[in-house]
Write an enzyme that holds these catalytic residues in place. Structure first.
Site, PDB file in Angstrom:
ATOM      1  N   ALA C 238       0.822  -1.215   0.000  1.00 32.06           N
ATOM      2  CA  ALA C 238       0.000   0.000   0.000  1.00 32.06           C
ATOM      3  C   ALA C 238       0.857   1.266   0.000  1.00 32.06           C
ATOM      4  O   ALA C 238       2.085   1.206   0.085  1.00 32.06           O
ATOM      5  CB  ALA C 238      -0.934  -0.027   1.195  1.00 32.06           C
ATOM      6  N   HIS C 239       0.199   2.400  -0.058  1.00 27.94           N
ATOM      7  CA  HIS C 239       0.922   3.674  -0.161  1.00 27.94           C
ATOM      8  C   HIS C 239       1.775   3.973   1.068  1.00 27.94           C
ATOM      9  O   HIS C 239       1.422   3.642   2.178  1.00 27.94           O
ATOM     10  CB  HIS C 239       0.001   4.853  -0.453  1.00 27.94           C
ATOM     11  CG  HIS C 239      -1.192   5.014   0.406  1.00 27.94           C
ATOM     12  ND1 HIS C 239      -2.114   5.997   0.184  1.00 27.94           N
ATOM     13  CD2 HIS C 239      -1.637   4.326   1.478  1.00 27.94           C
ATOM     14  CE1 HIS C 239      -3.058   5.902   1.078  1.00 27.94           C
ATOM     15  NE2 HIS C 239      -2.802   4.911   1.868  1.00 27.94           N
TER      16      HIS C 239
END
Lengths: 346, 346, 346
Positions: C238-239
């Site tokens: 994920a980011h």
């Protein structure tokens, strides 16, 4: 592009404190912001970091703003306000139109004049593409699909035939929408007879679908993703699933066939949900949960046990397999003690 | 296309009850069927829905057919019969042949005359494509791969070199077959030395592979998917895995390196199977299970604990980490009570 | 290509025993090797298979070599030596250069003269491609991306804009790097306001990324994959995640936003790691674990309970939900017994 604090307050329907003429040219996190940048604090626990931030302006709730001396954009939803300011600074709004000469578009497809079709896009027969749609390089749009206004497909998305996508929806790269559902009838010789999947996928408006997510077409009827649903990366949605509007699902979750998720649910990452279940509206399911039964009431639901040091885990996990036995022993001991007490033996 | 009930009975080797001339033009689920459509009931618990269905014909076992007044296609395997009728109505059987001008095919590749190659397909050197093969837009077929009769690749499938795919097999979009296995030798400086993966993937006939499934090539030798195997979406199969014929695996399951799955196994979704294991024939593993040891006998195997209300879960999950301690305390209490009894103390 | 045992010893800095002139033309596993092939034994438990192997040479540690009569390449790290010999036999080292006429390259991109760009590759504006880079068919390289020396992208990889990839890194097919992080601000009407993800992904040198792995761009700043990191297939990152150098992660693991993984960690397959955690250097997490808290010390960590026979599992899993109650009962019983003992009642 630069904006003054005053102007940003106006655009976001907020108040401000300090120098309204302060000029801003971008956003950054509290720790990384430098002069000319705007940041935010949403969670009061980060309040202590305010003093050391070099951001020229900070978005704060009125409560937090009281104690802070610097420039403030005051709004009681700092997170949402920050999100809007990111859009103000970085959202591209120009509408370009171009169809790449290396795209391959069937004659029977209907394309609005204002669309962007990149190289190596393949658009099959009877597809309808509305105004403002952008299709990235290498996408495939199957026969009879409909892409409503402003849909954006990032590169290398695959839509099987008859897929419908509502206005303003975004699909990220590698996602596959409308692949066959997983349905077979067993035969006597142990082989599996494929049940043709003759349904489709219907995606609402304002939906976002992450990278490498797969949504299978229905066996009969439609797999349905409601308006405003947000799906993260690597999610697997089986045939005939229905997801209610504004539900949000984090990465790597998978939902088995015919399950219906209510509205405004929040489902964590890596969750597994069995087939043919009903999940009520406003249900929250925490990450890595395993859902085996329908959930009939709003609330927070969880399962799973988190990591511990390997040696301890080995012992505890071994005991799990003795749980039923342990429970019975406890009951037996309890009974024995009770009997003695009753019998006045002790 | 329309068929009479009589004709469908003939084509599926079934009996019928009622109006054999009744004309049918499609299939639908019991609840959604309208006049002219045929539906089915396989599970007796849906029997009560029969009365309200608007289907013109229903496929029923002889037992269920007894109580039903309407038109019936009688067959003791209603589900399989339904599957066959879906094929009768919807399966496309015309064999077209075309090679898109925007495909890129190496001169050394051997293509049968009756194949369909879509736009943006790239076929590398020494590939062999047999009769009836269909390759969707954007697929890549690596050097030396062999696609036997009637193989169908949906758009945007990637086959690495030397992949072999048996007759009538189907691969859905986004799948990657033959990517390097995950193999590295540790070095003293903590870096990892890549072990070239010089094997390949061999897929049998009548296999179906879902969307965004990945199957790695073997380090040495072959990763093997047996005849008639069905794999759902987002499955990860590591190098040197072998899957026995007619096994079926639901979405998002992953199988680590060198594990061998027997024949006619049924593996649920989101299962994780460790490497170097042997799973016997006819093993059923329920969804979300974690398999850490070989399974030597046919049977049903499970693990995992399903969701409960978050507050209760917190308490129970915390206790899991005390399980070993709890078990020891129980034993201690048991011993104490026994000692007293023996000693006639109580 | 053939090599003598003598020559291979020289190339791998090893000793040898037996016929140094023995000619070798390939590698194979112990069980499948035939004359002219070299194999290895790393784990002493496979020692007993040595006698029956038809390999002409076997790589062994000096300890194992003592008891073996045949030709041996002696090295105290047989696994690493085997890996190096696989490279010696099979690694392609010729540097070709070609840009396919069916690639679509923006005029503003800067390409070194010695690069390989396959058919249907799309390279957007301001991309920089350094010497020795290979880009497989159908890849998309977003605006402003930088591919350093010898980067290899297998077919159908998607890089969003501003992605940076370090020298010698390899990305397998279907992977998507730089897709939007999953970030939305809730609004009063239950809809979600998208937070534009304005960061990017930076991948170090000597990284390998498996098939269909997704790495999201940062909301602000960068998602960072350190030098020498190895990621298997179907991993979701994920980011704003950061992964320290030389860490290695097996297939289907997912890591939620902003989590930082230390250096030289080893993470098994199908692990789920929550967001905003810190995992220390040299942490080992076994397969299918669920990590919900930061891990501050090197060590081995685990969670999960493995499969058992379905009937037993049903009973034990049901008891899990009574665990807290069971624990309380145990405490109560313990207290009772203690009280009696104290009171001298029994």
């Amino acid at each position: 592009m630069t904006f003054t604090l005053e102007r940003l307050a106006e655009l976001t329907n907020s108040e401000f404190k300090g120098d309204g003429k302060c000029s801003l040219d971008g956003v950054a996190s509290l720790g990384e912001a430098s002069e000319g940048e705007i940041s935010f604090v949403s969670n009061p626990k980060y309040k202590k970091l305010l003093a050391s931030s070099k951001a020229s302006v900070i978005i704060l709730s009125s409560a937090l703003a009281e104690d802070y001396i610097g420039n403030v954009l005051v709004n009681d939803d700092p997170y949402l306000t920050f999100a809007k300011i990111v859009s103000i600074f970085y959202e591209k709004t120009e509408l370009t139109s171009s169809i790449h000469t290396r795209s391959t578009i069937d004659k029977s497809a209907t394309l609005n004049k204002r669309v962007n079709i990149a190289a190596n896009v393949v658009i099959d027969s009877d597809v309808i593409i509305e105004e403002g749609v952008t299709i990235g390089a290498g996408c495939f749009i199957g026969e009879g699909s409909i892409l409503k206004k402003n849909v954006q497909l990032h590169p290398n998305v695959t839509l099987y035939k008859d897929t419908q996508i509502g206005a303003n929806s975004i699909i990220h790269s590698g996602s596959v929408i409308g692949s066959d559902g997983f349905g077979y009838a067993p035969q006597k010789d142990k082989s599996w007879y494929k049940i043709l999947q003759i349904g489709n996928v219907i995606i609402g408006s304002d939906v976002e679908i992450g990278a490498s997510t797969t949504i299978d077409r229905a066996a009969l009827g439609s797999t349905i993703i409601g308006n405003g649903v947000k799906l993260d990366n690597q999610i697997q949605i089986a045939h005939n699933v229905k997801i209610g509007e504004y539900s949000i699902i984090a990465g790597a979750t998978n939902i088995a066939g015919s399950t219906e998720i209510g509205k405004a649910c929040q489902i964590g990452g890596a969750v597994a949900i069995s087939g043919h279940l009903q999940i009520a509206d406003h249900v929250i399911i925490t990450g890595r949960s395993m859902v085996m039964k329908s959930i009939k009431e709003a609330g927070v639901y969880s399962s799973g046990v988190a990591t511990e040091e390997n040696k301890k885990w080995r012992r505890n996990a071994a005991r799990f397999r003795q749980l039923d036995e342990m429970a019975k022993t406890i009951k037996r001991l309890e009974r024995k003690l009770e009997e003695r007490e009753k019998g006045g033996l002790s």
